[in-house]
Design a protein around this motif. Structure first.
Motif, PDB file in Angstrom:
ATOM      1  N   LEU A 497     -65.288  48.290 -23.279  1.00 43.73           N
ATOM      2  CA  LEU A 497     -66.642  48.839 -23.211  1.00 43.73           C
ATOM      3  C   LEU A 497     -67.097  49.368 -24.564  1.00 43.73           C
ATOM      4  O   LEU A 497     -68.273  49.240 -24.929  1.00 43.73           O
ATOM      5  CB  LEU A 497     -66.695  49.951 -22.162  1.00 43.73           C
ATOM      6  N   THR A 498     -66.169  49.957 -25.319  1.00 46.00           N
ATOM      7  CA  THR A 498     -66.510  50.460 -26.651  1.00 46.00           C
ATOM      8  C   THR A 498     -66.868  49.310 -27.583  1.00 46.00           C
ATOM      9  O   THR A 498     -67.845  49.395 -28.339  1.00 46.00           O
ATOM     10  CB  THR A 498     -65.331  51.255 -27.233  1.00 46.00           C
ATOM     11  N   SER A 499     -66.097  48.243 -27.549  1.00 50.70           N
ATOM     12  CA  SER A 499     -66.399  47.081 -28.392  1.00 50.70           C
ATOM     13  C   SER A 499     -67.755  46.491 -28.047  1.00 50.70           C
ATOM     14  O   SER A 499     -68.525  46.102 -28.941  1.00 50.70           O
ATOM     15  CB  SER A 499     -65.300  46.029 -28.237  1.00 50.70           C
ATOM     16  N   ALA A 500     -68.064  46.431 -26.762  1.00 48.45           N
ATOM     17  CA  ALA A 500     -69.374  45.931 -26.338  1.00 48.45           C
ATOM     18  C   ALA A 500     -70.491  46.837 -26.847  1.00 48.45           C
ATOM     19  O   ALA A 500     -71.547  46.359 -27.289  1.00 48.45           O
ATOM     20  CB  ALA A 500     -69.422  45.816 -24.816  1.00 48.45           C
ATOM     21  N   ASP A 501     -70.266  48.151 -26.804  1.00 48.92           N
ATOM     22  CA  ASP A 501     -71.265  49.089 -27.326  1.00 48.92           C
ATOM     23  C   ASP A 501     -71.494  48.893 -28.812  1.00 48.92           C
ATOM     24  O   ASP A 501     -72.639  48.946 -29.296  1.00 48.92           O
ATOM     25  CB  ASP A 501     -70.809  50.528 -27.063  1.00 48.92           C
ATOM     26  N   LEU A 502     -70.407  48.685 -29.558  1.00 55.77           N
ATOM     27  CA  LEU A 502     -70.548  48.472 -30.996  1.00 55.77           C
ATOM     28  C   LEU A 502     -71.352  47.208 -31.290  1.00 55.77           C
ATOM     29  O   LEU A 502     -72.167  47.178 -32.224  1.00 55.77           O
ATOM     30  CB  LEU A 502     -69.167  48.389 -31.647  1.00 55.77           C
ATOM     31  N   TYR A 503     -71.122  46.168 -30.512  1.00 55.48           N
ATOM     32  CA  TYR A 503     -71.930  44.962 -30.680  1.00 55.48           C
ATOM     33  C   TYR A 503     -73.406  45.248 -30.421  1.00 55.48           C
ATOM     34  O   TYR A 503     -74.289  44.736 -31.123  1.00 55.48           O
ATOM     35  CB  TYR A 503     -71.442  43.867 -29.728  1.00 55.48           C
ATOM     36  N   ARG A 504     -73.697  46.079 -29.419  1.00 52.83           N
ATOM     37  CA  ARG A 504     -75.097  46.409 -29.120  1.00 52.83           C
ATOM     38  C   ARG A 504     -75.716  47.214 -30.257  1.00 52.83           C
ATOM     39  O   ARG A 504     -76.903  47.027 -30.582  1.00 52.83           O
ATOM     40  CB  ARG A 504     -75.171  47.185 -27.809  1.00 52.83           C
ATOM     41  N   VAL A 505     -74.947  48.105 -30.849  1.00 56.19           N
ATOM     42  CA  VAL A 505     -75.459  48.861 -31.995  1.00 56.19           C
ATOM     43  C   VAL A 505     -75.756  47.924 -33.157  1.00 56.19           C
ATOM     44  O   VAL A 505     -76.802  48.037 -33.821  1.00 56.19           O
ATOM     45  CB  VAL A 505     -74.442  49.941 -32.418  1.00 56.19           C
ATOM     46  N   MET A 506     -74.861  46.967 -33.412  1.00 51.85           N
ATOM     47  CA  MET A 506     -75.101  45.992 -34.474  1.00 51.85           C
ATOM     48  C   MET A 506     -76.357  45.162 -34.179  1.00 51.85           C
ATOM     49  O   MET A 506     -77.143  44.858 -35.085  1.00 51.85           O
ATOM     50  CB  MET A 506     -73.898  45.063 -34.640  1.00 51.85           C
TER      51      MET A 506
END
Length: 536
Positions: A497-506
């Motif tokens: 979930l954290t990795s997915a969030d980072l992708y959304r921030v990018m």
């Protein structure tokens, strides 16, 4: 306006019986066109190799630092300073390197910086204690920070307008191809050769670059008289300012950011010194940063977009590697194909993008917009990742970067450099390279800080959800055969979930940059064209 392509001609009324062509007299002779000779090309290749050496030295040592810490029996906290001190010295040096390059000549200064980088790197494996290793890393960071800014100055000074964009593609190669080679080389040295090669790999490349630079670049006279007007106030405020902020960014996650007095001092003191530095640069007769250049819309847009672009490039490269390492315990050797998938095609994609931008009918703003759109697509697709994803699931996402990265970086470089007179090349190089390297540190701090915060958030939510559903928790424990396995599954899901969030921030960063394209920059033309580029 590109003065290398125009001349000023004034005519007067002809005497009776004479044509106007016969008496048209130029006030100034047409400037001689730069010629890319074979010897100069060798010198430019040497500069390219030197810049690539600096990037590889930075990336490989950072990625292999865990192995280096193991050899020296250095703990994690002490080991983080090996990278932090190097990066702080490296970024701070880039602000001032162009000034010294002009003073001591580009050839001498670059060769000296390459030799120093090799020398300090060669000594690192022989460091008798931790503090000696710290000192060597700082000195190597200073030496390495002197090299990349020289490449832009040389490209702007010596390249003919027709091939200037291809020279900038060489610089872009060091900023994209170089970092992508970091993981494969780190894996090669640590897995199959020797950990010492992490530091010694630069020696053959450094020797080759020095020979090429010495043979190829034309000699310049020393300008030691500039030392009498050295901007001491700018140096004594700017160098510690940048170094303090970089240290705060890279140590912030480990020390809990503003909850740490040390981090507050780094950010507060660094910000105060940097504001003082900028005020001094505005009024200094011989500045390191020519802030007046920011009044040009394309230049200010280029630096702003560069900040976001570096964050994007660091993010899309770091997220898959961190995910695979934490979920599937991949080592650098196993994640290397992801980096190589991007790195190798860039050797073709970057010159091809330069060729497209060199066409007069192509608007670089559209090229930038397409590149950013591909970045958005990559990040949104990555946000749907699951714990089942392995290396092969990232191949398509990485393939999009082969097209996106050259379009974005080359459009930025074209916008920043087109129309600059050679006298402003050092200022542009100082500002561009400083922003680029500082943005990389900012991206690292953002990914680490945001990643830690989001992982804690998702872990708490998952644990609370299990605690509030006793039946589900009981079944999960039975299915997982114990609390330990359940904790592992919670941690795994939190990482996903954290990795997915980072992708959304990018993706959000890319969208913000995309929205600037139709607003801030104006249309410019390739350097070879006589059509005057608009910069205001």
């Amino acid at each position: 306006m590109n003065t290398a392509n125009t001349s000023t001609v004034e005519t007067q009324d002809p005497p009776v019986g004479q044509s106007s062509e016969a008496v048209a007299t130029p006030l100034q002779p047409k400037p001689a066109q730069a010629v890319l000779s074979r010897r100069l090309a060798i010198g430019l290749i040497g500069m390219l190799l030197a810049s690539l050496l600096a990037i590889l030295n930075e990336q490989v040592t950072a990625l292999a630092m865990t192995d280096v810490q193991g050899v020296f029996s250095i703990g994690h906290d002490d080991g983080t300073w090996l990278t932090t001190l190097f990066e702080a010295a490296n970024v701070a040096t880039m602000v001032f390197a162009p000034w010294f390059g002009i003073t001591f000549t580009l050839k001498r200064f670059t060769i000296g910086a390459v030799i120093a980088t090799m020398f300090f790197g060669f000594l690192c494996p022989f460091a008798p204690n931790l503090f000696t290793l710290y000192a060597l890393r700082v000195l190597q960071g200073i030496a390495g920070g002197c090299i990349p800014p020289m490449l832009i100055i040389v490209a702007l000074r010596y390249l003919p307008p027709e091939v200037k964009l291809y020279g900038l593609a060489g610089y872009a190669l060091t900023a994209t191809f170089g970092p992508a080679l970091g993981a494969p080389l780190a894996a090669l040295w640590t897995e199959y050769v020797s950990w010492q090669m992490v530091f010694w790999q630069i020696v053959p490349l450094g020797v080759l670059s020095c020979v090429a630079i010495q043979q190829g670049l034309p000699p310049d006279p020393l300008k030691l008289e500039r030392l009498g007007s050295f901007n001491w106030t700018g140096f004594l405020t700017g160098f510690p300012a940048v170094a303090m902020v970089v240290i705060g960014l890279l140590q912030g996650d480990r020390l809990d950011w503003l909850n740490s007095g040390f981090i507050r001092v780094m950010f507060g003191g660094g910000t105060l010194l940097f504001v003082t530095f900028l005020v001094n640069e505005w009024f200094a007769p011989v500045p390191f940063f020519k802030l007046q250049m920011l009044s040009r819309r394309n230049f200010s847009h280029g630096l702003l977009t560069l900040t976001g672009a570096v964050i994007l490039l660091v993010g899309v490269a770091a997220i898959p590697g961190q995910f695979l390492a934490r979920i599937h315990t991949y080592r650098p050797l196993q994640t290397s194909p992801l980096s190589l998938l991007v790195a190798i095609p860039l050797l073709i994609a970057l010159p091809a993008t330069a060729a497209v931008l060199n066409l007069k009918r192509v608007d670089c703003r559209w090229v930038m917009a397409i590149g950013l759109s591909l970045m958005v697509t990559t990040c949104l697709m990555g946000s749907f990742m699951t714990s089942e994803w392995v290396r092969e699931n990232f191949y398509f996402l990485q393939s999009l970067q082969i097209v996106a990265q050259p379009m974005l970086i080359m459009a930025i470089l074209m916008g920043v450099t087109t129309g600059l007179p050679p006298t402003e090349g050092p200022f542009a190089s100082a500002m561009f390279n400083s922003v680029k390297t500082f943005s990389a540190a900012l991206a690292t701090g953002l990914i680490e800080g945001l990643g830690t915060a989001r992982e804690h958030f998702h872990s708490h939510v998952l644990v609370d959800h299990l605690g509030n559903n006793a039946l589900i928790a009981s079944q999960s424990i039975d299915a997982a055969h114990g609390l330990g396995e359940l904790a592992h599954r919670v941690h795994e899901q939190a990482v996903v979930l954290t990795s997915a969030d980072l992708y959304r921030v990018m993706a959000g960063v890319a969208v913000a940059l995309l929205l600037l394209v139709p607003v801030l920059p104006v249309r410019i033309y390739p350097p070879w064209t006589t059509t005057p580029p608009s910069s205001h």
